[in-house]
Write an enzyme that holds these catalytic residues in place. Structure first.
Site, short mmCIF file in Angstrom:
data_model
loop_
_atom_site.label_atom_id
_atom_site.label_comp_id
_atom_site.label_asym_id
_atom_site.label_seq_id
_atom_site.Cartn_x
_atom_site.Cartn_y
_atom_site.Cartn_z
N TYR A 226 -2.78 -9.52 17.54
CA TYR A 226 -2.54 -8.50 16.51
C TYR A 226 -3.61 -7.40 16.59
O TYR A 226 -3.30 -6.20 16.58
CB TYR A 226 -2.57 -9.18 15.14
CG TYR A 226 -2.52 -8.26 13.95
CD1 TYR A 226 -1.40 -7.48 13.68
CD2 TYR A 226 -3.61 -8.17 13.09
CE1 TYR A 226 -1.36 -6.65 12.57
CE2 TYR A 226 -3.58 -7.33 11.98
CZ TYR A 226 -2.46 -6.57 11.73
OH TYR A 226 -2.44 -5.75 10.64
N ILE B 135 0.84 -1.21 0.00
CA ILE B 135 0.00 0.00 0.00
C ILE B 135 0.87 1.26 0.00
O ILE B 135 0.62 2.21 -0.74
CB ILE B 135 -0.97 0.00 1.21
CG1 ILE B 135 -1.88 -1.24 1.14
CG2 ILE B 135 -1.80 1.29 1.25
CD1 ILE B 135 -2.80 -1.43 2.34
N ASP C 171 11.67 2.33 5.28
CA ASP C 171 11.22 0.94 5.22
C ASP C 171 12.42 0.03 5.50
O ASP C 171 13.52 0.30 5.03
CB ASP C 171 10.65 0.63 3.82
CG ASP C 171 9.73 -0.57 3.80
OD1 ASP C 171 8.56 -0.40 3.42
OD2 ASP C 171 10.17 -1.68 4.18
N THR D 15 7.08 -4.60 16.68
CA THR D 15 7.01 -3.60 15.59
C THR D 15 5.74 -2.78 15.72
O THR D 15 5.76 -1.56 15.59
CB THR D 15 6.99 -4.32 14.22
OG1 THR D 15 8.08 -5.21 14.16
CG2 THR D 15 7.07 -3.34 13.07
N GLY E 256 8.37 -5.15 2.82
CA GLY E 256 8.43 -4.23 1.67
C GLY E 256 9.48 -4.71 0.68
O GLY E 256 10.34 -5.52 1.02
N LEU F 225 2.55 3.70 8.06
CA LEU F 225 2.03 2.43 7.53
C LEU F 225 2.89 1.24 7.93
O LEU F 225 2.48 0.09 7.74
CB LEU F 225 1.98 2.50 5.99
CG LEU F 225 0.69 3.00 5.33
CD1 LEU F 225 0.37 4.42 5.77
CD2 LEU F 225 0.84 2.99 3.82
#
Ligand code: UDP
Length: 322
Positions: free
Chosen positions: A150, A13, A32, A96, A37, A77
């Site tokens: 999560y 995304i 990133d 994370t 990614g 994100l």
């Protein structure tokens, strides 16, 4: 010129968001760590003067400090995503998702920058009542089950963002992404659309989990990105949470049939029990679809791509790489 920082900007995304922002003339920095990614997602952007890629993690406070200070807006994100990934690596995912967000939010607070925090429809858990509205109840199993762990971690992210807004007047916008699909999404973390397309193109059986009667609604990533940008740019979105998703539903079994038909594949469908597909005691939701009334009322956003358009774009991309 607006300078935008996208954490997780090399992901599925995030990279589409980077494309859209560069196309409208913004300066974009992507942070990133390439855990999920991929460099190839941002390859078309790397030689652009207004684009910068930083290979690093949101857990690196000094780095995040420096990057947030330089930016005007932050799209947060970066996260451990995908049901399969959070089941396979629960500790890494948790750290994370909670600590990383804490660091990003602390820095946007320090420099008073506007931030859009990406949350998820997993927030609603097993609530399958009709279109899910932003204020609806969360119905969760034990946090010791990875999926609900999560969901809990992302709820903490939302809470942090919301409390920074309430107490410290940090301009935060929260989005809950429902099933978002399109080119660049990979099937390895469990996502059903790229996985079915890959299976169909390779003539393998399509693995439908459970009965296949579970319902989902899929949104094209470009529509999701358009919604995110509209919300970031709208002053009245601050301090609020918005669903982003499609309101057209399909069963997973029907989706599998559609993919087979559209690829003209000889593949068959096989049914895999959840405990084999994920882990013992895994719980899926039988239905999940959003109300996007709040988003539409504020911004005038509409979906543009149908499920057929979405599948065509994914099939076309995968055909190129086979
Ligand atoms: N699914 C499936 N086969 C697969 C991968 C996923 O039947 O190979 C199912 C999954 O159990 C869920 C739906 O497809 O009911 C959507 O899964 P995905 O992981 O894409 O997103 P979720 O809605 O679970 O976040």
């Amino acid at each position: 010129m607006t300078h935008v920082l996208i954490t997780g900007g090399a992901g599925f995304i995030g990279s589409h968001l980077a494309d859209a922002l560069i196309a409208r003339g913004d300066r974009v920095t992507v942070l990133d760590n390439l855990s999920t990614g991929r460099l190839r997602n941002i390859e078309p952007l790397v030689n652009q003067e207004r684009f910068q890629f930083v290979n690093g993690t949101i857990l690196n406070e000094q780095l995040v400090d420096k990057l947030v200070e330089r930016a005007d807006q932050v799209y947060h994100l970066a996260a451990a995503v995908g049901v399969e990934l959070v089941v396979a690596k629960p500790l890494e995912s948790l750290i994370t998702n909670i600590k990383g967000s804490e660091i990003v939010l602390e820095m946007v607070h320090r420099y008073h920058k506007k931030v859009l925090v990406a949350s998820t429809s997993e927030i609603y858990g097993k609530n399958t009542n009709g279109p899910l509205r932003e204020d609806d109840d969360r119905i969760l199993g034990s946090p010791l089950k990875s999926r609900w762990g999560y969901s809990t971690a992302k709820a903490i992210d939302e809470l942090l963002a919301y409390i920074y807004f309430k107490e410290k007047a940090v301009p935060t916008v929260i989005i809950r992404l429902f099933n978002t699909v399109g080119p660049r999404q990979v099937g390895v973390y469990g996502m059903v659309v790229p996985r079915f397309v890959e299976q169909a193109l390779q003539g393998k059986d399509l693995t439908v989990f459970g009965t296949g009667k579970q319902l989902r609604s899929f949104l094209h990533v470009k529509d999701a990105v358009a919604a995110m940008v509209k919300l970031m740019d709208h002053p009245a979105a601050v301090g609020k949470v918005f669903n982003i998703g499609n309101e057209d539903e399909i069963t997973i079994e029907e989706l599998a049939r559609k993919v087979i038909a559209m690829t003209k594949s000889q593949s068959k469908i096989i049914y895999v029990p959840y405990e084999k597909a994920y882990e013992e005691g895994f719980e899926d939701m039988q239905r999940r679809f959003p109300s996007t009334e709040r988003l539409r009322a504020l911004t005038g956003w509409q979906t543009t791509a149908t499920l057929d358009n979405i599948l065509e774009s994914v099939i076309q991309e995968q055909r190129k790489s086979v």
